[in-house]
Enzyme design. Structure first.
Site, short mmCIF file in Angstrom:
data_model
loop_
_atom_site.label_atom_id
_atom_site.label_comp_id
_atom_site.label_asym_id
_atom_site.label_seq_id
_atom_site.Cartn_x
_atom_site.Cartn_y
_atom_site.Cartn_z
CG ASN A 189 -1.86 -1.19 1.23
OD1 ASN A 189 -2.10 -1.79 0.18
ND2 ASN A 189 -2.33 -1.57 2.40
CG HIS A 242 4.01 -1.82 -4.64
ND1 HIS A 242 2.84 -2.53 -4.73
CD2 HIS A 242 5.00 -2.69 -4.96
CE1 HIS A 242 3.10 -3.77 -5.11
NE2 HIS A 242 4.40 -3.90 -5.25
CB CYS A 281 14.07 17.44 -10.68
SG CYS A 281 15.60 17.26 -9.78
C1 BV8 Z 1 8.42 -5.67 -11.76
C2 BV8 Z 1 1.45 1.29 -8.07
C3 BV8 Z 1 10.28 -6.10 -13.11
C4 BV8 Z 1 1.18 2.27 -7.07
C5 BV8 Z 1 1.28 -1.09 -8.23
C6 BV8 Z 1 2.98 -11.86 -15.74
C7 BV8 Z 1 3.02 -12.78 -14.69
C8 BV8 Z 1 3.57 -12.42 -13.46
C9 BV8 Z 1 4.10 -11.13 -13.25
C10 BV8 Z 1 4.04 -10.24 -14.29
C11 BV8 Z 1 3.48 -10.58 -15.52
N1 BV8 Z 1 3.56 -9.49 -16.32
C12 BV8 Z 1 4.16 -8.49 -15.64
C13 BV8 Z 1 4.47 -8.94 -14.41
C14 BV8 Z 1 5.14 -8.18 -13.33
C15 BV8 Z 1 4.13 -7.25 -12.65
C16 BV8 Z 1 2.98 -8.04 -12.09
O1 BV8 Z 1 3.11 -8.70 -11.08
N2 BV8 Z 1 1.83 -7.98 -12.79
C17 BV8 Z 1 0.69 -8.76 -12.35
C18 BV8 Z 1 -0.54 -7.85 -12.26
C19 BV8 Z 1 0.46 -9.89 -13.34
N3 BV8 Z 1 4.87 -6.63 -11.57
C20 BV8 Z 1 5.54 -5.49 -11.80
O2 BV8 Z 1 5.52 -4.89 -12.85
C21 BV8 Z 1 6.41 -5.03 -10.66
N4 BV8 Z 1 7.71 -4.72 -11.18
O3 BV8 Z 1 8.10 -6.83 -11.82
O4 BV8 Z 1 9.55 -5.17 -12.31
C22 BV8 Z 1 11.57 -5.50 -13.43
C23 BV8 Z 1 12.71 -6.28 -13.24
C24 BV8 Z 1 13.94 -5.74 -13.57
C25 BV8 Z 1 14.04 -4.44 -14.06
C26 BV8 Z 1 12.88 -3.66 -14.22
C27 BV8 Z 1 11.63 -4.18 -13.90
C28 BV8 Z 1 5.84 -3.76 -10.07
C29 BV8 Z 1 4.59 -4.10 -9.30
C30 BV8 Z 1 4.06 -2.83 -8.61
C31 BV8 Z 1 3.01 -2.22 -9.47
N5 BV8 Z 1 2.44 -1.08 -8.79
N6 BV8 Z 1 0.77 0.04 -7.79
C32 BV8 Z 1 -0.30 2.55 -7.08
O5 BV8 Z 1 -0.75 3.26 -7.98
O6 BV8 Z 1 -0.93 2.00 -6.18
S1 BV8 Z 1 0.47 -2.55 -8.07
C33 BV8 Z 1 -1.01 -2.43 -7.28
O7 BV8 Z 1 -1.39 -3.81 -7.00
C34 BV8 Z 1 -0.94 -1.78 -5.91
O8 BV8 Z 1 0.35 -1.40 -5.50
C35 BV8 Z 1 -1.42 -2.89 -4.98
O9 BV8 Z 1 -0.87 -2.77 -3.76
C36 BV8 Z 1 -0.93 -4.08 -5.71
C37 BV8 Z 1 -1.43 -5.40 -5.24
O10 BV8 Z 1 -2.82 -5.33 -5.13
P1 BV8 Z 1 -3.44 -5.65 -3.67
O11 BV8 Z 1 -2.78 -4.76 -2.67
O12 BV8 Z 1 -3.41 -7.11 -3.44
O13 BV8 Z 1 -4.92 -5.11 -3.86
P2 BV8 Z 1 -6.10 -5.86 -4.63
O14 BV8 Z 1 -7.19 -4.86 -4.80
O15 BV8 Z 1 -5.56 -6.60 -5.81
O16 BV8 Z 1 -6.58 -6.97 -3.59
C38 BV8 Z 1 -7.16 -6.57 -2.38
C39 BV8 Z 1 -7.64 -7.84 -1.70
O17 BV8 Z 1 -8.23 -7.46 -0.45
C40 BV8 Z 1 -8.73 -8.55 -2.50
O18 BV8 Z 1 -8.42 -9.93 -2.57
C41 BV8 Z 1 -10.01 -8.34 -1.69
O19 BV8 Z 1 -10.83 -9.49 -1.68
C42 BV8 Z 1 -9.45 -8.12 -0.30
N7 BV8 Z 1 -10.26 -7.24 0.55
C43 BV8 Z 1 -11.08 -6.22 0.19
N8 BV8 Z 1 -11.60 -5.65 1.31
C44 BV8 Z 1 -11.08 -6.32 2.37
C45 BV8 Z 1 -10.22 -7.33 1.90
N9 BV8 Z 1 -9.56 -8.17 2.70
C46 BV8 Z 1 -9.74 -8.01 4.04
N10 BV8 Z 1 -10.53 -7.07 4.57
C47 BV8 Z 1 -11.22 -6.21 3.78
N11 BV8 Z 1 -12.02 -5.29 4.33
ZN ZN Z 2 16.40 15.33 -10.64
#
Ligand code: BV8
Ligand code: ZN
Length: 247
Positions: free
Chosen positions: A101, A118, A147
């Site tokens: 988060n 993140h 910047c």
């Molecule tokens: C990287 C930005 C490489 C900030 C975010 C194919 C397969 C596997 C991986 C990949 C792929 N293609 C690409 C990738 C990599 C990719 C990735 O994982 N993609 C996924 C979607 C397939 N990852 C990346 O790109 C990462 N970087 O890999 O770099 C690299 C290597 C070398 C050199 C250069 C690069 C970067 C990942 C970060 C992306 N940024 N956000 C912003 O704007 O927020 S991600 C975004 O999703 C948020 O940060 C968030 O935190 C994150 C995860 O989501 P969750 O937190 O889990 O939230 P979500 O809504 O999904 O789920 C909430 C859950 O809570 C639900 O299940 C719900 O049921 C539950 N819930 C709801 N209410 C409640 C509850 N539970 C309890 N109580 C409640 N009340």
């Molecule tokens: Zn700078």
């Protein structure tokens, strides 16, 4: 809810506890989640907004979106799940939260050992030199903030396709590998590398507990899953562990 005895015993006996949190832990504070029924990504494609491509293609649209989210996040308050984790940190000699988060709510709740995988939406950084630059407004229609090195200023968050901060990721892996008990709270466990952390804990012998509203790809691998609101489940679980610790 009465928790299984082995879960209580594991948490009562643990010396080292580590936690991965996601948007679900902030849902009850009014912060929208990304996936699931009313998630942000249902309307917008994440890659269209939270990615470097989107930013380079249409920087003002992306910056306005972050400005809009920032305004929503400024006044939100931690909920019982955040405050329970802060209370747990005070009881365990070794306690760490790795959060996906960007809302800063764990620190607002009093948690100290927090690793922001993140980034943080309330901080900005230069896209070129990485300098942290706080006092900029991404107001609609205004020129892109620059910047002193002339790099464009952007929110200090990790976009899709961007590396996570290396030390924070490494430390999070260490905390997972050394944990006796690992908690995964409020995450859909689909974004990597963050989603790898509970598995790393499991592979190193941790007892892994998932607390989430609904099952996730992690659910088949954990030692215990509790499906419900984090703000309900976590305080109840901790209350039963405290009763056991004070028995
Ligand atoms: C990287 C930005 C490489 C900030 C975010 C194919 C397969 C596997 C991986 C990949 C792929 N293609 C690409 C990738 C990599 C990719 C990735 O994982 N993609 C996924 C979607 C397939 N990852 C990346 O790109 C990462 N970087 O890999 O770099 C690299 C290597 C070398 C050199 C250069 C690069 C970067 C990942 C970060 C992306 N940024 N956000 C912003 O704007 O927020 S991600 C975004 O999703 C948020 O940060 C968030 O935190 C994150 C995860 O989501 P969750 O937190 O889990 O939230 P979500 O809504 O999904 O789920 C909430 C859950 O809570 C639900 O299940 C719900 O049921 C539950 N819930 C709801 N209410 C409640 C509850 N539970 C309890 N109580 C409640 N009340
Ligand atoms: Zn700078």
């Amino acid at each position: 809810m009465d928790f299984p005895k082995n879960v209580i015993e594991q948490l009562a006996a643990a010396k080292r506890v580590a936690v991965l949190t996601g948007a679900g832990i902030s849902a009850e504070s009014g912060v929208a989640t990304f996936r699931g029924k009313d998630g942000i990504w249902n309307k917008l494609k994440p890659e269209e907004l939270a990615s470097m491509d989107a930013f380079l293609k249409n920087p003002s649209m992306v910056l306005e979106w972050y400005d809009y989210r920032r305004k929503l996040i400024i006044d939100v308050k931690p909920n019982n799940a955040h405050t329970t984790l802060a209370e747990m940190e005070a009881r365990y000699p070794y306690f760490a939260i790795s959060t996906q988060n960007i809302d800063g709510l764990h620190r607002k709740a009093g948690s100290q050992n927090v690793f922001e995988l993140h980034g943080n939406i309330l901080r900005n950084r230069c896209n070129e030199c990485g300098a942290i630059i706080d006092d900029v407004e991404f107001a609609k229609g205004s020129p892109l903030p620059r910047c002193t090195c002339n790099g464009i200023v952007r929110p200090d968050v990790v976009w899709f396709g961007e590396m996570l901060p290396v030390e924070i990721l490494e430390t999070s892996y260490e905390k997972a590998a050394q944990a006796d008990v690992y908690l995964s709270v409020g995450t859909s466990a689909v974004v990597y590398p963050a989603a790898q952390l509970p598995m790393a804990a499991k592979q190193n012998g941790a007892f892994v507990i998932e607390i989430n509203l609904e099952p996730t790809p992690l659910s088949p691998y954990v030692d215990a899953s509790f499906f419900g609101k984090a703000g309900d489940v976590l305080p109840q679980l901790w209350r039963q562990v405290k009763e056991r610790l004070d028995a």
